[in-house]
Scaffold this motif. Structure first.
Motif, PDB file in Angstrom:
ATOM      1  N   LEU A  59      25.916  39.204  14.943  1.00 39.69           N
ATOM      2  CA  LEU A  59      25.841  37.785  15.240  1.00 39.69           C
ATOM      3  C   LEU A  59      24.422  37.288  14.980  1.00 39.69           C
ATOM      4  CD1 LEU A  59      27.180  35.222  16.432  1.00 39.69           C
ATOM      5  CD2 LEU A  59      26.362  35.986  18.679  1.00 39.69           C
ATOM      6  N   LEU A  60      24.305  36.187  14.261  1.00 38.67           N
ATOM      7  CA  LEU A  60      23.009  35.594  13.939  1.00 38.67           C
ATOM      8  C   LEU A  60      22.927  34.218  14.578  1.00 38.67           C
ATOM      9  CD1 LEU A  60      23.074  36.635  10.215  1.00 38.67           C
ATOM     10  CD2 LEU A  60      21.514  37.553  11.911  1.00 38.67           C
ATOM     11  N   VAL A  61      21.871  34.013  15.351  1.00 40.84           N
ATOM     12  CA  VAL A  61      21.677  32.772  16.087  1.00 40.84           C
ATOM     13  C   VAL A  61      20.376  32.143  15.609  1.00 40.84           C
ATOM     14  CG1 VAL A  61      21.496  31.695  18.352  1.00 40.84           C
ATOM     15  CG2 VAL A  61      22.845  33.791  18.069  1.00 40.84           C
ATOM     16  N   GLY A  62      20.466  30.918  15.110  1.00 43.54           N
ATOM     17  CA  GLY A  62      19.284  30.207  14.639  1.00 43.54           C
ATOM     18  C   GLY A  62      18.867  29.126  15.612  1.00 43.54           C
ATOM     19  N   THR A  63      17.555  29.013  15.832  1.00 45.85           N
ATOM     20  CA  THR A  63      16.977  27.961  16.653  1.00 45.85           C
ATOM     21  C   THR A  63      15.931  27.227  15.810  1.00 45.85           C
ATOM     22  OG1 THR A  63      15.127  29.243  17.558  1.00 45.85           O
ATOM     23  CG2 THR A  63      17.276  29.477  18.646  1.00 45.85           C
ATOM     24  N   PRO A  64      15.375  26.123  16.278  1.00 40.09           N
ATOM     25  CA  PRO A  64      14.371  25.414  15.478  1.00 40.09           C
ATOM     26  C   PRO A  64      13.130  26.225  15.154  1.00 40.09           C
ATOM     27  CG  PRO A  64      15.257  23.964  17.171  1.00 40.09           C
ATOM     28  CD  PRO A  64      15.802  25.322  17.450  1.00 40.09           C
ATOM     29  N   THR A  65      12.913  27.351  15.857  1.00 35.29           N
ATOM     30  CA  THR A  65      11.683  28.124  15.616  1.00 35.29           C
ATOM     31  C   THR A  65      11.912  29.616  15.427  1.00 35.29           C
ATOM     32  OG1 THR A  65      11.320  28.353  18.010  1.00 35.29           O
ATOM     33  CG2 THR A  65      10.264  26.489  16.888  1.00 35.29           C
ATOM     34  N   PHE A  79      17.257  42.360  15.921  1.00 36.73           N
ATOM     35  CA  PHE A  79      15.870  41.965  15.659  1.00 36.73           C
ATOM     36  C   PHE A  79      15.697  40.505  16.063  1.00 36.73           C
ATOM     37  CE2 PHE A  79      17.981  41.181  11.537  1.00 36.73           C
ATOM     38  CZ  PHE A  79      17.657  39.839  11.320  1.00 36.73           C
ATOM     39  N   PHE A  80      14.440  40.131  16.257  1.00 34.67           N
ATOM     40  CA  PHE A  80      14.073  38.758  16.573  1.00 34.67           C
ATOM     41  C   PHE A  80      12.894  38.396  15.690  1.00 34.67           C
ATOM     42  CE2 PHE A  80      11.533  35.581  18.755  1.00 34.67           C
ATOM     43  CZ  PHE A  80      12.483  34.647  19.144  1.00 34.67           C
ATOM     44  N   ARG A  81      13.020  37.301  14.943  1.00 30.21           N
ATOM     45  CA  ARG A  81      11.962  36.909  14.017  1.00 30.21           C
ATOM     46  C   ARG A  81      11.631  35.429  14.202  1.00 30.21           C
ATOM     47  NH1 ARG A  81      11.276  41.338  13.968  1.00 30.21           N
ATOM     48  NH2 ARG A  81      11.230  42.885  12.285  1.00 30.21           N
ATOM     49  N   ASP A  82      10.334  35.148  14.180  1.00 29.25           N
ATOM     50  CA  ASP A  82       9.904  33.759  14.185  1.00 29.25           C
ATOM     51  C   ASP A  82      10.303  33.104  12.865  1.00 29.25           C
ATOM     52  OD1 ASP A  82       8.764  33.832  16.703  1.00 29.25           O
ATOM     53  OD2 ASP A  82       6.823  34.525  15.960  1.00 29.25           O
ATOM     54  N   ALA A  83      10.742  31.865  12.952  1.00 29.21           N
ATOM     55  CA  ALA A  83      11.105  31.085  11.761  1.00 29.21           C
ATOM     56  C   ALA A  83      10.413  29.735  11.866  1.00 29.21           C
ATOM     57  CB  ALA A  83      12.620  30.915  11.650  1.00 29.21           C
ATOM     58  N   PRO A  84       9.141  29.657  11.451  1.00 31.83           N
ATOM     59  CA  PRO A  84       8.389  28.400  11.603  1.00 31.83           C
ATOM     60  C   PRO A  84       9.042  27.226  10.884  1.00 31.83           C
ATOM     61  CG  PRO A  84       6.941  30.215  10.940  1.00 31.83           C
ATOM     62  CD  PRO A  84       8.339  30.710  10.813  1.00 31.83           C
ATOM     63  N   ASP A  85       9.792  27.520   9.824  1.00 34.45           N
ATOM     64  CA  ASP A  85      10.441  26.450   9.071  1.00 34.45           C
ATOM     65  C   ASP A  85      11.784  26.045   9.666  1.00 34.45           C
ATOM     66  OD1 ASP A  85       8.330  26.517   7.323  1.00 34.45           O
ATOM     67  OD2 ASP A  85       9.292  27.946   5.978  1.00 34.45           O
ATOM     68  N   GLY A  86      12.207  26.716  10.754  1.00 32.68           N
ATOM     69  CA  GLY A  86      13.479  26.399  11.369  1.00 32.68           C
ATOM     70  C   GLY A  86      14.623  27.173  10.746  1.00 32.68           C
ATOM     71  N   ALA A  87      15.787  27.087  11.389  1.00 34.11           N
ATOM     72  CA  ALA A  87      17.000  27.745  10.893  1.00 34.11           C
ATOM     73  C   ALA A  87      18.134  26.731  10.950  1.00 34.11           C
ATOM     74  CB  ALA A  87      17.325  28.987  11.724  1.00 34.11           C
TER      75      ALA A  87
END
Length: 744
Positions: A59-65, A79-87
Motif C-alpha cells: 500500500l502506498l500513501v501519498g501526502t503533500p510532503t 519505507f518512508f520518504r520525504d517528497a518535497p514536491d508532493g504526491a
C-alpha cells in the motif's frame, strides 16, 4: 484495492488523515475492518507489487510532503520518504530502462520513481504540477508507458524519460485511465469526459455541468471490450461505450462517487466493478454472463428504452417543424399574413465564412455572410484553445463564443483571439432569419479552418523595423522552397499575399502579430554560403517558426546562432530570486532545527520538575515552551511563504521550458533534455556543491536547444552541461549564442 496473499482488501482514506481497510475474507470475526492513522492529509492512494518476492501488494500513501509504503499483512512500514514536491498521484509499474517495478509519484512539476527499498531510481519533470497519471499497456519485457496529466492542460506520454507525445486539452486533466492498445480515457476539471484513440486523435467526448470525481474501465456488458465508467459529484454513475460514448447503463448514489475499482472482491473467481461513494457506501457490479448477453440482457434493454425516448422526442420535433411548413405553404397560397413565430422560408440561403485580421481590435474576425437577403441574428462558434476563459490566457479556455447582433444584417463578425499560434477547426451555428419583424429563424451550420499563423499580417511601409533579437542559421538550398513555405504558412490566414520580397543582398518578409503588435521578420541572405534569420522579440515564437521551417525544408540537422537579450535578462532575474529564496530557506531550516532542540529540552525539564514536585520551575519551563512554540509557528509561516516563492519560481522555469519544448515531430530533443533534467535536484532541495546553477540555467539551455535541429541539439546540451559543471558561465553564454562552434 489491495491484493494480499489470501484475499483482496479495500482501503479508503478519510478527510481526517486516517485509512481504513476492509477485508471481507478475514477469518477472525470483528477484524474485517482495521484503521491506520496517518495524521496527515492524504493526497493519493495506490497499491501494487512493488516487491515481487512478497507475493502481495504494498500500500502506498501519498501526502503533500511524504510517501509511505506500508505492508498491511505484516502491519509494518516498508519505507518512508520525504517528497518535497508532493504526491498528487501514484502508480506502480515498470518503465522502460528501469528494469523493476517502481512507485511512481507525481508532484509539483516532477515525477519520482522509488524502488522496493525506497531508493530514488527515476526522476524527471513535467511542465506543471502533476494532476493525474496512468500506466499504459506493458510490452513483452514488462515495460509500460506513462500517461501524465498536469496543470498546464497537457497530457504527455512518457517512455522512460522520453516524451513520445503531448496533447493539449481545454482544462486540467483530473483522471487518466488506460483502456487497451494505445487508447485511454480522460476527465477534465470542467466536467469533460472522453476517449483518445491515440494521443492527439480523439474518439469522442462529452461535457457535463458536474465535475468528474472518479473514472475507470470495466467490461460490464460482457462483450470483450472495456466500457468507460464515470462517477460524478452529483452521485451519478454512468457506463459508456469506449467506441462511441453511448450510455449503456446508469445508476445513482446519495453522495459523490469517491472511487471506481475492479477486483475479485468476493474471491469467487469473477471480477467485479466496485464503486465507492463519499459517504462510505460500496456497491459491486458483476458483468453479464454469456446467457444474458445472448438474450439481450438488462443493459441492452435499458439502452433500447433510452433510444426509444430519444426517437420519440425527435419525432415530436419533426412533426412540429412539418406542421410549421404546411401552415406556411397554406398561408402563401391564400395570401394570409404569417404570424411572427412562423418558420421563415429561406430557399437556397447559405452562410459563408472568411477571416479578416483587425490590428485595431487586436483580433481575427470570422466574418459570416448570408446570401439571398437573409440576415444573421446571432452565431455560436465552437473550437478548442481559441476562446479565452475568465481566468485569462493562462487559465482554462472556453470552448464556445456566442455573438448577438443588435442590428441584424447580412454579415456578422465573430472575434477570435487565440492566445497562442495554433491551428483549429471552428464549428459555427448561425441563427438566420428574414428581414422584418419576424423573430423566427433557422439554424445553419458550417465550419472554418483557422491556420496556425492566422494572427499575422504583412508589415506596412511605416511599420517598425525587424527586432534585434534573432536566430540565424546557414542554408545552402533553394530559396524558392523558403518562399513557398512562407506563402503556405502565412498567406492562407490573415497575412494574405505574404511572400519574400527582394531586399539588399537577399529577400525578406515582414509580419506583425495582430495579437500584441510584435513584429516577425524572416530574412534570406545570399551572401557567402547563404543564411536564414528569424527576427522576433519572443524566443518561443522564433523556436516555433524555426521548427516548422526546418520540417518543411527537410533539415535533419541545424546549428544556429542565437541572440535574445530580453530572455537572458529575465532569466537572470529568476536566477536571483531562486538564489535568495534558497539562502533564506537554508537559514530558516537551521533556525527551526535549533528551536526544535530547545523545545525538546524544555519539555524534559518541565517533566522532571513535575515529577520532583517543583511547580515553580515547571511553570517557568512551560512558559518558555509556550513562547518558543509561538516562535516556531512564526518560523514555519516564513518557511511556507518562502516555499511558495520557490515553487512559483519553479513554475516559471518550467513554463520557459515548455515554451521551448519540441513537438511530436522532433522527439529526440525531448529525450536528451529530459535526461539532463532528470539528473538535477528538485528545486526545494538544497543545491549540491558545484551544481548551484544547474536547475536555474537549464531553461535557457532548453530554449537555445529548441533553436537547433538534430545532432547539434544533443551536442549543445552536452557542452552546456559540461560548462555548468565547470561553473564556466562565460563558456555557457557563448554556447547558447553560437552553439558548439563557439571558440570561447
Amino acid at each position: 484495492k489491495f491484493d494480499g496473499q489470501k484475499t483482496p482488501s479495500l482501503v479508503c482514506a478519510t478527510a481526517a488523515g486516517k485509512l481504513f481497510c476492509h477485508t471481507p475474507g478475514e477469518a477472525r470475526p470483528g477484524e474485517e475492518l482495521r484503521y491506520l492513522n496517518i495524521n496527515r492529509k492524504v493526497s493519493s492512494l495506490a497499491s501494487g507489487r512493488l516487491d515481487p518476492s512478497l507475493g502481495r501488494d504494498i500500500l502506498l500513501v501519498g501526502t503533500p510532503t511524504a510517501l509511505l509504503a506500508y505492508d498491511i499483512a505484516e502491519n509494518r512500514d516498508v519505507f518512508f520518504r520525504d517528497a518535497p514536491d508532493g504526491a498528487n498521484a501514484i502508480v506502480v509499474g515498470q518503465l522502460a530502462g528501469t528494469g523493476a517495478a517502481l512507485a511512481l509519484v507525481g508532484g509539483n512539476c516532477s515525477i519520482q520513481g522509488f524502488d522496493r527499498e525506497g531508493g530514488e531510481a527515476f526522476w524527471t519533470v513535467t511542465g506543471d504540477s502533476v494532476s493525474a497519471m496512468a500506466l499504459a499497456g506493458a510490452d513483452e519485457q514488462g515495460d509500460s508507458e506513462l500517461l501524465v496529466g498536469s496543470d498546464d492542460f497537457e497530457v504527455r506520454c512518457f517512455c522512460g524519460e522520453e516524451v513520445l507525445s503531448e496533447t493539449t486539452e481545454t482544462d486540467r486533466p483530473t483522471h487518466l485511465v488506460y483502456i487497451d492498445g494505445v487508447a485511454f480515457a480522460y476527465a477534465l476539471s470542467n466536467g469533460t469526459v472522453g476517449v483518445y484513440e491515440r494521443p492527439g486523435e480523439r474518439r469522442w467526448r462529452i461535457k457535463s455541468k458536474h465535475q468528474v470525481t472518479a473514472l475507470g474501465v470495466f467490461d460490464l456488458n460482457g462483450d470483450g471490450h472495456h466500457e468507460v465508467v464515470t462517477g460524478w459529484e452529483s452521485g451519478r454513475l454512468e457506463v459508456r461505450s469506449d467506441r462511441s460514448g453511448e450510455v449503456l447503463y446508469k445508476d445513482s448514489f446519495r453522495a459523490p462517487i469517491a472511487g471506481i475499482l475492479q477486483s475479485d472482491y468476493r474471491s469467487d473467481g469473477r471480477a467485479q466493478l466496485l464503486v465507492c461513494a463519499a459517504d462510505g457506501e460500496v456497491r459491486g457490479y458483476l458483468p453479464l454472463s454469456g446467457e444474458a448477453v445472448a438474450a439481450g440482457g438488462a443493459l441492452e434493454a435499458q439502452v433500447e428504452e433510452e433510444r426509444l425516448r430519444e426517437m420519440q422526442q425527435r419525432k415530436q420535433e419533426l412533426l412540429y417543424e412539418l406542421r410549421q411548413y404546411e401552415d406556411a405553404t397554406r398561408r402563401e397560397k391564400t395570401g394570409e399574413r404569417p404570424p411572427a413565430a412562423a418558420v421563415p422560408k429561406l430557399p437556397d440561403t447559405a452562410v459563408t465564412a472568411r477571416l479578416e485580421p483587425s490590428v485595431q481590435d487586436a483580433c481575427l474576425h470570422l466574418v459570416l455572410a448570408a446570401s439571398h437577403g437573409a440576415v444573421i441574428r446571432a452565431a455560436i462558434a465552437t473550437a478548442e484553445r481559441i476562446f479565452e476563459g475568465p481566468d485569462g490566457p493562462d487559465g482554462p479556455c472556453n470552448e464556445s463564443l456566442a455573438v448577438y447582433a443588435k442590428a441584424p444584417a447580412s454579415e456578422l463578425r465573430v472575434p477570435l483571439r487565440p492566445s497562442r499560434d495554433v491551428a483549429a477547426e471552428v464549428q459555427v451555428k448561425a441563427l438566420v432569419g428574414s428581414r422584418g419583424a419576424s423573430a423566427a429563424c433557422l439554424v445553419l451550420e458550417l465550419s472554418c479552418s483557422l491556420p496556425r499563423y492566422a494572427m499575422y499580417v504583412p508589415a506596412g511601409a511605416g511599420a517598425a523595423e525587424a527586432p534585434q533579437a534573432r536566430v540565424s542559421f546557414s542554408f545552402r538550398g533553394d530559396t524558392e522552397r523558403v518562399g513557398r513555405w512562407v506563402e503556405e504558412a502565412f498567406g492562407s490566414g490573415g497575412a494574405a499575399g505574404a511572400r519574400l520580397a527582394p531586399s539588399g543582398s537577399g529577400q525578406e518578409v515582414g509580419l506583425v502579430s495582430v495579437r500584441d503588435g510584435q513584429p516577425l521578420w524572416i530574412r534570406v541572405s545570399r551572401e557567402g554560403e547563404g543564411s536564414i534569420a528569424i527576427h522576433s522579440g519572443s524566443m518561443e515564437v522564433a523556436g516555433e517558426v524555426l521548427q516548422d521551417l526546418a520540417a518543411a525544408l527537410g533539415l535533419a540537422e541545424l546549428e544556429s546562432d542565437v541572440d535574445f537579450p530580453d530572455d537572458m535578462e529575465a532569466f537572470r532575474e529568476t536566477l536571483r530570486i531562486v538564489d535568495e529564496s534558497n539562502a533564506v530557506r537554508l537559514q530558516l531550516t537551521a533556525e527551526i532545527a535549533d528551536a526544535s532542540n530547545a523545545a525538546k529540552g524544555l519539555v524534559i525539564e518541565a517533566e522532571d520538575a513535575r515529577i520532583l514536585g517543583e511547580v515553580r520551575r515547571m511553570r517557568e519551563a512551560y512558559k518558555q515552551l509556550q513562547a518558543l512554540n509561538g516562535q516556531l509557528i512564526g518560523e514555519h509561516n516564513k518557511r511556507a511563504r518562502n516555499q511558495e516563492q520557490l515553487l512559483e519560481a519553479l513554475r516559471r522555469v518550467n513554463n520557459m521550458i515548455q515554451k521551448a519544448a519540441p513537438d511530436a515531430k522532433t522527439p529526440g530533443l525531448s529525450l536528451t533534455l529530459l535526461r539532463l533534467w532528470a539528473r538535477l535536484p528538485a528545486l526545494p532541495r538544497a543545491p549540491p556543491p558545484n551544481h548551484h546553477h544547474d536547475l536555474d540555467l537549464l531553461p535557457l539551455i532548453r530554449k537555445a536547444a529548441k533553436l537547433r535541429v538534430g545532432a547539434p541539439r544533443a551536442q549543445l546540451v552536452a557542452a552546456c552541461r559540461a560548462a555548468v559543471k565547470a561553473n564556466n558561465i562565460q563558456r555557457l553564454v557563448a554556447l547558447i549564442q553560437h552553439g558548439t562552434n563557439a571558440t570561447c
